[in-house]
Design an enzyme around this catalytic site. Structure first.
Site, PDB file in Angstrom:
ATOM      1  N   ASN A  16       0.825  -1.201   0.000  1.00 38.53           N
ATOM      2  CA  ASN A  16       0.000   0.000   0.000  1.00 38.53           C
ATOM      3  C   ASN A  16       0.860   1.252   0.000  1.00 38.53           C
ATOM      4  O   ASN A  16       2.056   1.195   0.266  1.00 38.53           O
ATOM      5  CB  ASN A  16      -0.944  -0.001   1.213  1.00 38.53           C
ATOM      6  CG  ASN A  16      -1.962  -1.128   1.128  1.00 38.53           C
ATOM      7  OD1 ASN A  16      -2.509  -1.402   0.070  1.00 38.53           O
ATOM      8  ND2 ASN A  16      -2.200  -1.800   2.235  1.00 38.53           N
ATOM      9  N   CYS A  17       0.200   2.375  -0.265  1.00 38.38           N
ATOM     10  CA  CYS A  17       0.851   3.680  -0.315  1.00 38.38           C
ATOM     11  C   CYS A  17       1.700   3.878   0.943  1.00 38.38           C
ATOM     12  O   CYS A  17       1.236   3.558   2.030  1.00 38.38           O
ATOM     13  CB  CYS A  17      -0.234   4.753  -0.414  1.00 38.38           C
ATOM     14  SG  CYS A  17       0.422   6.408  -0.627  1.00 38.38           S
ATOM     15  N   PRO A  18       2.915   4.357   0.820  1.00 38.75           N
ATOM     16  CA  PRO A  18       3.535   4.923  -0.385  1.00 38.75           C
ATOM     17  C   PRO A  18       4.447   3.946  -1.127  1.00 38.75           C
ATOM     18  O   PRO A  18       5.135   4.339  -2.056  1.00 38.75           O
ATOM     19  CB  PRO A  18       4.371   6.070   0.179  1.00 38.75           C
ATOM     20  CG  PRO A  18       4.893   5.503   1.479  1.00 38.75           C
ATOM     21  CD  PRO A  18       3.733   4.660   2.018  1.00 38.75           C
ATOM     22  N   ASP A  43      -3.238  -1.951  -5.008  1.00 39.32           N
ATOM     23  CA  ASP A  43      -3.670  -0.763  -4.269  1.00 39.32           C
ATOM     24  C   ASP A  43      -4.418   0.167  -5.225  1.00 39.32           C
ATOM     25  O   ASP A  43      -3.822   0.734  -6.139  1.00 39.32           O
ATOM     26  CB  ASP A  43      -2.447  -0.064  -3.673  1.00 39.32           C
ATOM     27  CG  ASP A  43      -2.784   1.218  -2.932  1.00 39.32           C
ATOM     28  OD1 ASP A  43      -3.982   1.458  -2.656  1.00 39.32           O
ATOM     29  OD2 ASP A  43      -1.861   1.982  -2.622  1.00 39.32           O
ATOM     30  N   ASP A  49      -1.906   7.894  -7.386  1.00 39.04           N
ATOM     31  CA  ASP A  49      -0.555   8.113  -6.852  1.00 39.04           C
ATOM     32  C   ASP A  49       0.505   8.059  -7.950  1.00 39.04           C
ATOM     33  O   ASP A  49       1.375   8.931  -8.033  1.00 39.04           O
ATOM     34  CB  ASP A  49      -0.215   7.069  -5.783  1.00 39.04           C
ATOM     35  CG  ASP A  49      -1.065   7.207  -4.524  1.00 39.04           C
ATOM     36  OD1 ASP A  49      -1.710   8.254  -4.354  1.00 39.04           O
ATOM     37  OD2 ASP A  49      -1.079   6.250  -3.727  1.00 39.04           O
TER      38      ASP A  49
END
Length: 84
Positions: A16-18, A43, A49
């Site tokens: 997941n982010c980042p 994600d 993103d």
């Protein structure tokens, strides 16, 4: 755009982010001019993103993004070309 046109594939499924963006940057930095990096993520946030990262990164061109299903799981594919 298909996997045949990608020079290299980066699998960041399950992250997941980042992390997808951080790993995309690392792989992108190692590309030669004209190469295309395929990034495969699970994600959903990676759609915005990676688009934002490409727009703010000199030499990065977001060629395509696609949503697909693999083994019943949604995957998001991004194709980023390094400018020549």
């Amino acid at each position: 755009m298909s996997t045949e046109t990608a020079t290299e594939t980066l699998d960041v499924k399950g992250q997941n982010c980042p992390m997808p963006v951080i790993k995309t940057k690392g792989a992108f930095d190692g590309l030669a001019a004209g190469d295309v990096l395929e990034v495969v993520s699970t994600d959903s946030g990676s759609m915005s993103d990676i688009k934002g990262w490409a727009e703010s990164t000199e030499g990065a061109e977001l060629v395509d993004q696609a949503e697909a299903t693999e083994d019943g799981t949604a995957v998001y594919k991004h194709y980023v070309r390094k400018a020549e």
